[in-house]
Each structure stands twice: as C-alpha cells, then as structure tokens.
Design an enzyme around this catalytic site. Structure first.
Site, PDB file in Angstrom:
ATOM      1  N   SER A 218     -23.936  -4.524 -32.727  1.00  0.00           N
ATOM      2  CA  SER A 218     -24.857  -5.105 -32.466  1.00  0.00           C
ATOM      3  C   SER A 218     -24.770  -7.076 -32.416  1.00  0.00           C
ATOM      4  O   SER A 218     -25.481  -7.206 -31.490  1.00  0.00           O
ATOM      5  CB  SER A 218     -26.033  -4.471 -32.983  1.00  0.00           C
ATOM      6  OG  SER A 218     -26.162  -4.632 -34.128  1.00  0.00           O
ATOM      7  N   ARG A 222     -25.291  -8.784 -29.625  1.00  0.00           N
ATOM      8  CA  ARG A 222     -26.267 -10.086 -28.713  1.00  0.00           C
ATOM      9  C   ARG A 222     -25.569 -10.598 -28.467  1.00  0.00           C
ATOM     10  O   ARG A 222     -26.253 -12.128 -27.919  1.00  0.00           O
ATOM     11  CB  ARG A 222     -26.920  -9.528 -30.269  1.00  0.00           C
ATOM     12  CG  ARG A 222     -28.391 -10.530 -29.434  1.00  0.00           C
ATOM     13  CD  ARG A 222     -29.341 -10.268 -31.006  1.00  0.00           C
ATOM     14  NE  ARG A 222     -29.648  -8.745 -31.648  1.00  0.00           N
ATOM     15  CZ  ARG A 222     -28.739  -8.234 -32.413  1.00  0.00           C
ATOM     16  NH1 ARG A 222     -28.166  -9.255 -33.107  1.00  0.00           N
ATOM     17  NH2 ARG A 222     -29.387  -7.397 -33.125  1.00  0.00           N
ATOM     18  N   ASN A 226     -26.174 -13.286 -25.045  1.00  0.00           N
ATOM     19  CA  ASN A 226     -27.506 -14.553 -24.738  1.00  0.00           C
ATOM     20  C   ASN A 226     -26.693 -15.861 -24.166  1.00  0.00           C
ATOM     21  O   ASN A 226     -27.038 -16.451 -23.395  1.00  0.00           O
ATOM     22  CB  ASN A 226     -27.813 -14.552 -25.619  1.00  0.00           C
ATOM     23  CG  ASN A 226     -28.971 -13.720 -26.024  1.00  0.00           C
ATOM     24  OD1 ASN A 226     -30.168 -13.902 -25.180  1.00  0.00           O
ATOM     25  ND2 ASN A 226     -29.037 -12.649 -26.567  1.00  0.00           N
TER      26      ASN A 226
END
Length: 281
Positions: A218, A222, A226
């Site tokens: 994760s 992530r 982004n």
C-alpha cells in the site's frame, strides 16, 4: 516540446511516460528512473555529510539551518511514534524522507527539459541509435526521437522504484520483528494472532501474512499513484506549448504540497509499521 509536426499528441504522451530500458521481461531495468534515484541518493548523503563536518556552534549558514531543521523535525516525529529504544530508526526515517522528497521534487522540472538535453547529447554521440526514418523531422523532433530522450526524470512516477522502496520496507518490518522478538516470537505472532488457539493457526497465518504484505504494498502504490497522476497533468500542460510556463508554475506551486506530504506519509507509516513490529502484542 508540445506535440507538433511528426509527433502526435498520443505519441508525445507515451514518450514522456516511457523510460529507456535495458533487458527484457522481469530482468528489465529502467535506466532513467534508476539512475536519477541513485544520483539523488548520493546528493542527499554527500550534502548532509558536508554539513555535518562543517557544522559550527556559532551562527550557522542557511543550508546548515535547513538541515538542522529537518533533522529536528524527523527526530521529533520518531520520538513521538517509535517507543522502543533503537539507534537506527531515526537515520532510516531521515533517509526515507529526504530520498523520496528529492525524487518527488524532480517533478517540478518541466517535462521536456532534461529529456531534450539527454536526447541532444545522444544525437551528437550516437545518431545511429534512432531506429526509424526521421527524414523531414525538425531538429527538436530528431532530439526527442533519440532513445536517450526516453528518460523518467521523477523516479517516484515509476512503479518499479516505488515498489522497490516498498520491498525495502517489507524487509525492515521482518528484520525488526525478528530482532526484537526472535524468530520463534515472530512465528508465534503470525500463528497465534488474532486467535490464540492451535486449531486456527492456518487461518491466523493467512490473515497475518496478508496484513504483513499489504502494509508495504500500500505504501508503494500510494506513492506511485499520487506522483504518476501529477506527472500526467504536467505532461498535459506541456501540450499547450510555449504558454505552458504559467500553467506549469501554478500546478507546481500546488504540487509542492503533494511532494512533501507523500514523502512525509511514506516515512511516518514506515515508522509506525516498524514500531508495531518491535513491540509485543
């Protein structure tokens, strides 16, 4: 360079989302992203090393103040989050934050500049590297057609880099768990959490292994998601052409928050995961 002449809009976008690669399949290496990441790692280490050696107790310089401010910020964050005595956790946190911050910061460089520089050098040194006919192309189009211009300048927009960082965090979590609990304690935690009964060991193992793997995965996804989304917007802004600079500046100012925040989140979650690994449950 906006999409023009012999370069389509789709080709322009694909160009900036591609990297020069050596090898094939699983063993392929994205040269641009990896090279920039290594260079930025050396920049971080050498710059902080120089400041550390030249640090004075008198009136510090601006860069020394900046370094001291970052170190104090990291030390405070670690002290508030990691509750087990360990000399390595603060340097690990500092390295993670600064390295990711520098890699993210490369996104502020206009997307065409460095690829054009590398492509121009490649065109001068090895023009035969262009594998298709570029007759009728402008000089700029020839530069951007050269394989050396396929360079991912912001490493954290490459999922291989972010998942490589995540893999490092995974090894740190396992290492800290074994260092503080021993191999037996680590295996026991996987086998008897959350249900402390031998009959539920298979269920516990599946649940705990999924949890263990999902933490670093994760983190990597992530960070990549982004930064990649921001890079796509920078590329779309570049399609405007010469008028891109005001738009680029406006988006860059907003994106500074994302650059710092993502580095901070990766660092803080890593500290939290290592704290959980070091503590008995």
């Amino acid at each position: 360079m906006a999409a023009e002449g012999n370069t389509s809009i789709q080709g322009y976008i694909n160009h900036h989302l591609s990297d020069m690669t050596i090898g094939e399949g699983f063993m392929a290496v994205n040269v641009g992203a990896l090279s920039v990441a290594i260079i930025l790692g050396f920049v971080f280490v050498l710059s902080f090393m120089v400041v550390g050696r030249k640090a004075t107790t008198g009136v510090p310089g601006k860069f020394q103040c900046f370094v001291e401010m970052i170190i104090e910020f990291i030390a405070t964050s670690v002290k508030e989050t990691f509750h087990v005595k360990n000399k390595l956790i603060a340097p690990i946190a500092l390295t993670i934050f600064m390295w990711i911050f520098l890699m993210n910061l490369m996104k502020l460089v206009p997307v065409d500049w460095l690829p054009a520089v590398f492509g121009a050098v490649g065109l001068l040194i090895n023009p035969e590297a262009i594998k298709y006919n570029v007759e009728g192309y402008s000089l700029l189009e020839k530069i951007m057609a050269h394989p050396w211009s396929y360079m991912t300048i912001a490493p954290t927009t490459d999922i291989n880099i972010t998942m490589g960082l995540a893999l490092g965090v995974f090894f740190l979590i396992v290492g800290y768990s074994i260092a503080f609990k021993g191999i037996g304690g680590f295996i026991k935690e996987l086998s008897f959490t959350p249900f402390n009964h031998w009959a539920l060991i298979p269920f516990n193992l599946v649940l705990e292994l999924v949890t263990l793997i999902s933490k670093p995965v994760s983190l990597g996804l992530r960070l990549f998601g982004n930064l990649y989304a921001g890079e796509v917007i920078f590329i779309l802004i570049a399609l405007v052409g010469l008028y891109q600079l005001p738009l680029h500046f406006a988006w860059a100012v907003f994106h500074i928050l994302v650059i710092v925040l993502q580095a901070f989140l990766f660092m803080m979650l890593t500290i939290v995961y290592l704290s959980m690994a070091a503590e008995d449950h």
